[in-house]
Design a protein around this motif. Structure first.
Motif, short mmCIF file in Angstrom:
data_model
loop_
_atom_site.label_atom_id
_atom_site.label_comp_id
_atom_site.label_asym_id
_atom_site.label_seq_id
_atom_site.Cartn_x
_atom_site.Cartn_y
_atom_site.Cartn_z
N SER A 33 114.18 93.17 -76.13
CA SER A 33 113.02 92.68 -75.37
C SER A 33 112.07 91.87 -76.24
O SER A 33 111.10 91.30 -75.73
CB SER A 33 112.27 93.87 -74.75
OG SER A 33 111.85 94.77 -75.76
N SER A 34 112.32 91.82 -77.54
CA SER A 34 111.45 91.07 -78.45
C SER A 34 111.90 89.62 -78.52
O SER A 34 113.03 89.33 -78.93
CB SER A 34 111.48 91.70 -79.85
OG SER A 34 110.80 90.90 -80.77
N LEU A 35 111.04 88.71 -78.12
CA LEU A 35 111.36 87.28 -78.19
C LEU A 35 111.55 86.84 -79.63
O LEU A 35 112.44 86.04 -79.93
CB LEU A 35 110.23 86.48 -77.53
CG LEU A 35 110.36 84.95 -77.58
CD1 LEU A 35 111.60 84.48 -76.85
CD2 LEU A 35 109.11 84.28 -77.01
N THR A 36 110.76 87.37 -80.55
CA THR A 36 110.87 87.00 -81.96
C THR A 36 112.22 87.38 -82.54
O THR A 36 112.86 86.60 -83.25
CB THR A 36 109.75 87.66 -82.76
OG1 THR A 36 108.48 87.28 -82.19
CG2 THR A 36 109.79 87.22 -84.22
N VAL A 66 105.47 83.42 -74.92
CA VAL A 66 106.00 84.30 -73.88
C VAL A 66 107.44 83.98 -73.53
O VAL A 66 108.15 84.84 -73.01
CB VAL A 66 105.13 84.23 -72.60
CG1 VAL A 66 103.73 84.79 -72.90
CG2 VAL A 66 105.04 82.82 -72.08
N LEU A 67 107.89 82.76 -73.78
CA LEU A 67 109.30 82.42 -73.54
C LEU A 67 109.68 81.21 -74.39
O LEU A 67 108.82 80.50 -74.92
CB LEU A 67 109.59 82.18 -72.06
CG LEU A 67 108.94 80.98 -71.33
CD1 LEU A 67 109.73 79.70 -71.54
CD2 LEU A 67 108.85 81.28 -69.85
N ALA A 68 110.97 80.99 -74.52
CA ALA A 68 111.49 79.85 -75.28
C ALA A 68 112.73 79.32 -74.57
O ALA A 68 113.48 80.07 -73.95
CB ALA A 68 111.83 80.26 -76.71
N VAL A 137 119.16 77.88 -72.31
CA VAL A 137 118.92 79.32 -72.17
C VAL A 137 117.43 79.59 -72.27
O VAL A 137 116.77 79.10 -73.20
CB VAL A 137 119.70 80.11 -73.24
CG1 VAL A 137 119.32 81.58 -73.19
CG2 VAL A 137 121.20 79.96 -73.04
N ILE A 138 116.90 80.35 -71.33
CA ILE A 138 115.50 80.76 -71.34
C ILE A 138 115.43 82.21 -71.82
O ILE A 138 116.00 83.11 -71.18
CB ILE A 138 114.86 80.62 -69.94
CG1 ILE A 138 114.89 79.16 -69.50
CG2 ILE A 138 113.44 81.15 -69.95
CD1 ILE A 138 114.29 78.94 -68.12
N VAL A 139 114.78 82.42 -72.94
CA VAL A 139 114.57 83.75 -73.51
C VAL A 139 113.13 84.15 -73.24
O VAL A 139 112.20 83.39 -73.53
CB VAL A 139 114.88 83.78 -75.02
CG1 VAL A 139 114.76 85.19 -75.56
CG2 VAL A 139 116.26 83.22 -75.29
N ILE A 140 112.92 85.37 -72.72
CA ILE A 140 111.61 85.79 -72.23
C ILE A 140 111.12 86.99 -73.02
O ILE A 140 111.90 87.91 -73.34
CB ILE A 140 111.69 86.15 -70.72
CG1 ILE A 140 112.35 85.00 -69.95
CG2 ILE A 140 110.31 86.45 -70.17
CD1 ILE A 140 112.86 85.39 -68.60
N GLU A 141 109.84 87.00 -73.37
CA GLU A 141 109.22 88.11 -74.09
C GLU A 141 109.12 89.33 -73.17
O GLU A 141 108.70 89.24 -72.01
CB GLU A 141 107.83 87.72 -74.59
CG GLU A 141 107.02 88.84 -75.22
CD GLU A 141 107.63 89.33 -76.52
OE1 GLU A 141 107.53 90.54 -76.79
OE2 GLU A 141 108.22 88.51 -77.26
N GLY A 142 109.54 90.50 -73.72
CA GLY A 142 109.43 91.74 -72.97
C GLY A 142 110.53 91.97 -71.96
O GLY A 142 110.48 92.95 -71.21
N VAL A 143 111.54 91.12 -71.93
CA VAL A 143 112.64 91.24 -70.97
C VAL A 143 113.95 91.31 -71.74
O VAL A 143 114.18 90.52 -72.66
CB VAL A 143 112.66 90.04 -69.99
CG1 VAL A 143 113.85 90.14 -69.05
CG2 VAL A 143 111.37 90.00 -69.19
N GLU A 144 114.82 92.24 -71.38
CA GLU A 144 116.07 92.45 -72.10
C GLU A 144 117.22 91.64 -71.48
O GLU A 144 118.32 92.16 -71.29
CB GLU A 144 116.42 93.94 -72.13
CG GLU A 144 115.41 94.77 -72.91
CD GLU A 144 115.78 96.23 -72.93
OE1 GLU A 144 116.69 96.61 -72.14
OE2 GLU A 144 115.19 96.99 -73.70
N TYR A 145 116.95 90.43 -71.12
CA TYR A 145 117.99 89.52 -70.63
C TYR A 145 117.50 88.09 -70.84
O TYR A 145 116.34 87.85 -71.16
CB TYR A 145 118.33 89.77 -69.16
CG TYR A 145 117.23 89.42 -68.17
CD1 TYR A 145 117.07 88.12 -67.71
CD2 TYR A 145 116.35 90.40 -67.72
CE1 TYR A 145 116.07 87.81 -66.82
CE2 TYR A 145 115.35 90.09 -66.82
CZ TYR A 145 115.21 88.79 -66.37
OH TYR A 145 114.21 88.47 -65.50
#
Length: 538
Positions: A33-36, A66-68, A137-145
């Motif tokens: 869930s960590s974006l970093t 919050v996302l990348a 690909v969109i990676v989101i902070e706090g989300v495990e997908y």
């Protein structure tokens, strides 16, 4: 014995398989869930690549990311990427936030993005694979997908006329290196829900997309299952061309005769699917594999079905004769001039003897040298730049042939035999069958030089036995002669009119055997029958 030998050769691949499994397990960790942490993982695997891009976003100027969005530059469509960025910015400016609910997050993005497929990614391996295959690909902070946005594109070769299988009458479009384009070309030919595509990913490094295409109800179920079984059994590092697949799944790997057909024409694939065959498309190559096939499929061109049936029949007979000439003419010349001179007319025998007077080599050595020289010239013409390749090959053949005759190294008759043999070899529509003839020709020439006509017969009999015993995915290679099917004779050496070919070939097709209605006749014949019926009623 050959099958055991092949299995023994493949045994050392087990260690490689274990290494591949370990590598896959390392990369199959779930996304945190960590974006970093996720971005650090991407940078450690792809960060040294100049074409790898990461764009991070904040919902507020003072807040953390919050996302990348990450992608490979050159593998994505620039216009769709611009739309994706605008949609992400609009989503961040709204009050709604990304949650762990994939459906709600994807639904909101779909409303703002004029894009196609959006899929959920839960592992690091899937994340890397999506980026490397042309997705953003969109990676989101706090989300495990992560969200896999399909925007693949970039520079690709456009649809052009096929270079290896040209026709005078017929479609001028050919397959490209893009498998999605090739699927679309087939779909345009067969806009029916019965057309099915099954996708495989083969190659531990290349992850090449391989698609099996068939018509449900027309293709035999046992053939579909067998092809899928063989494709799933492939475990290798890379698949760079359809030739890799052909060597892995063909029936007889040591046979000189091909048991799969390759083509770059969509109309050929569509016609084969309608006959009950299946097609195998490989990403990165314009050549599509077709199976199962018979020996006579390699002498049929797609143009045969666009011309009158009498012209097509004549051309097919010419191809069969050319095949026999390309395989037998040099060996027959060697056998007759060396052992069976009594078979020649006296005038012809005296002429050949006069030409061979002073030739230092026997006919076998003379033929082998000329054939090898021609093979070198042909290979040089193929490998040289296209502008000068044909000119060099033609001039080289003329100059070397004329100089060899004048120097007394070969006879003029031998130059004629080798030249006509080479021309006959080019008449065969498919290159893999023409290459097989070239190999068999050398073996028959050696037999003819040692045993004469008896040597040729000693070589032809095993070849015929081998052809009759061959199979292609359960279909007899010499069908419809062995086994004999009378109904299949309408589309063999003689191409019957379209209105007479009412059923599909036996052994190739599934449950749906009928190609058209039973009462299909030419318009003039049908009108005449109606007129006769009306007169009888009166």
């Amino acid at each position: 014995m050959p099958k055991k030998w092949i299995k023994d050769v493949l045994k050392p691949a087990n260690n490689h398989k274990k290494d591949s499994v370990n590598l896959e397990q390392e990369k199959s960790k779930p996304i945190t869930s960590s974006l970093t942490d996720t971005l650090s993982m991407l940078q450690s695997n792809l960060g040294q690549s100049a074409d790898f891009i990461i764009r991070d976003f904040k919902d507020k100027p003072s807040s953390d990311n919050v996302l990348a969005v990450s992608y490979i530059e050159g593998l994505i469509d620039a216009n769709l990427l611009s739309d994706l960025m605008e949609g992400v910015i609009l989503e961040l400016s709204s009050e709604a936030s990304f949650t762990s609910d994939f459906q709600s997050s994807a639904a909101r993005l779909k409303k703002k993005l004029p894009l196609g497929n959006i899929q959920k990614i839960t592992s690091e391996r899937e994340l890397l694979q999506a980026i490397l295959t042309g997705s953003a690909v969109i990676v989101i902070e706090g989300v495990e997908y992560a969200l896999d946005i399909s925007i693949s594109g970039g520079n690709r070769r456009s649809v052009q006329e096929p270079t290896s299988q040209t026709v005078i009458r017929g479609p001028k479009e050919g397959f490209t290196e893009s498998i999605s384009t090739n699927v679309a070309l087939i779909r345009r030919k067969l806009p029916t829900p019965e057309l099915k595509f099954e996708t495989h990913s083969i190659g531990s490094y290349t992850k090449t997309k391989v698609i099996l295409a068939y018509l449900e109800g027309i293709a035999p179920l046992e053939v579909i299952l067998e092809v899928n079984k063989r494709l799933k059994a492939i475990d290798t590092d890379s698949i760079l061309e359809s030739g890799y697949i052909e060597e892995f799944i063909q029936d007889e790997p040591i046979s000189p005769f091909p048991t799969m057909l390759n083509t770059e024409r969509p109309d050929t694939v569509a016609g084969s699917l309608l006959d009950g065959q299946v097609a195998i498309l490989v990403d990165g190559t314009p050549f599509v594999l077709i199976a199962p096939v018979t020996f006579f499929n390699f002498f049929q061109s797609s143009e045969d079905y666009y011309q009158r049936y009498d012209i097509s029949t004549f051309l097919r007979i010419v191809r069969i004769v050319s095949f026999l000439v390309a395989m037998l003419l040099p060996s027959l010349y060697i056998a007759v001039t060396t052992f069976q001179q009594e078979m020649l007319p006296t005038t012809l025998l005296i002429s050949l003897a006069a030409q061979r007077e002073g030739i230092p080599f026997p006919a076998l050595m003379e033929a082998l040298v000329m054939e090898l020289i021609f093979e070198v010239i042909r290979e040089a013409g193929v490998r040289m730049p296209r502008v000068i390749g044909p000119a060099i090959s033609i001039v080289g053949a003329l100059v070397i042939g004329q100089a060899a005759v004048q120097a007394g190294l070969v006879s003029g008759a031998m130059v004629i035999v080798v030249s006509f043999t080479a021309i006959s070899n080019f008449v065969i529509p498919y290159f893999n069958m023409a290459s097989s003839v070239r190999l068999i020709r050398f073996a028959l020439m050696i037999l003819a030089g040692t045993l004469g006509l008896f040597g040729i017969l000693a070589g032809l009999i095993p070849i015929m036995v081998h052809l009759v015993s061959l199979e292609s995915f359960g279909v007899s290679y010499f069908m419809p002669y062995a086994p004999f099917y009378k109904s299949n004779m309408k589309d063999l050496l003689i191409r019957a009119p379209w209105w007479a070919m009412k059923t599909r070939p036996n052994q190739k097709s599934g449950k749906n055997k009928w190609r058209q209605a039973a009462n299909q006749y030419p318009a003039s014949t049908a009108e005449k029958e109606r007129q006769d019926k009306s007169d009888n009623q009166k």
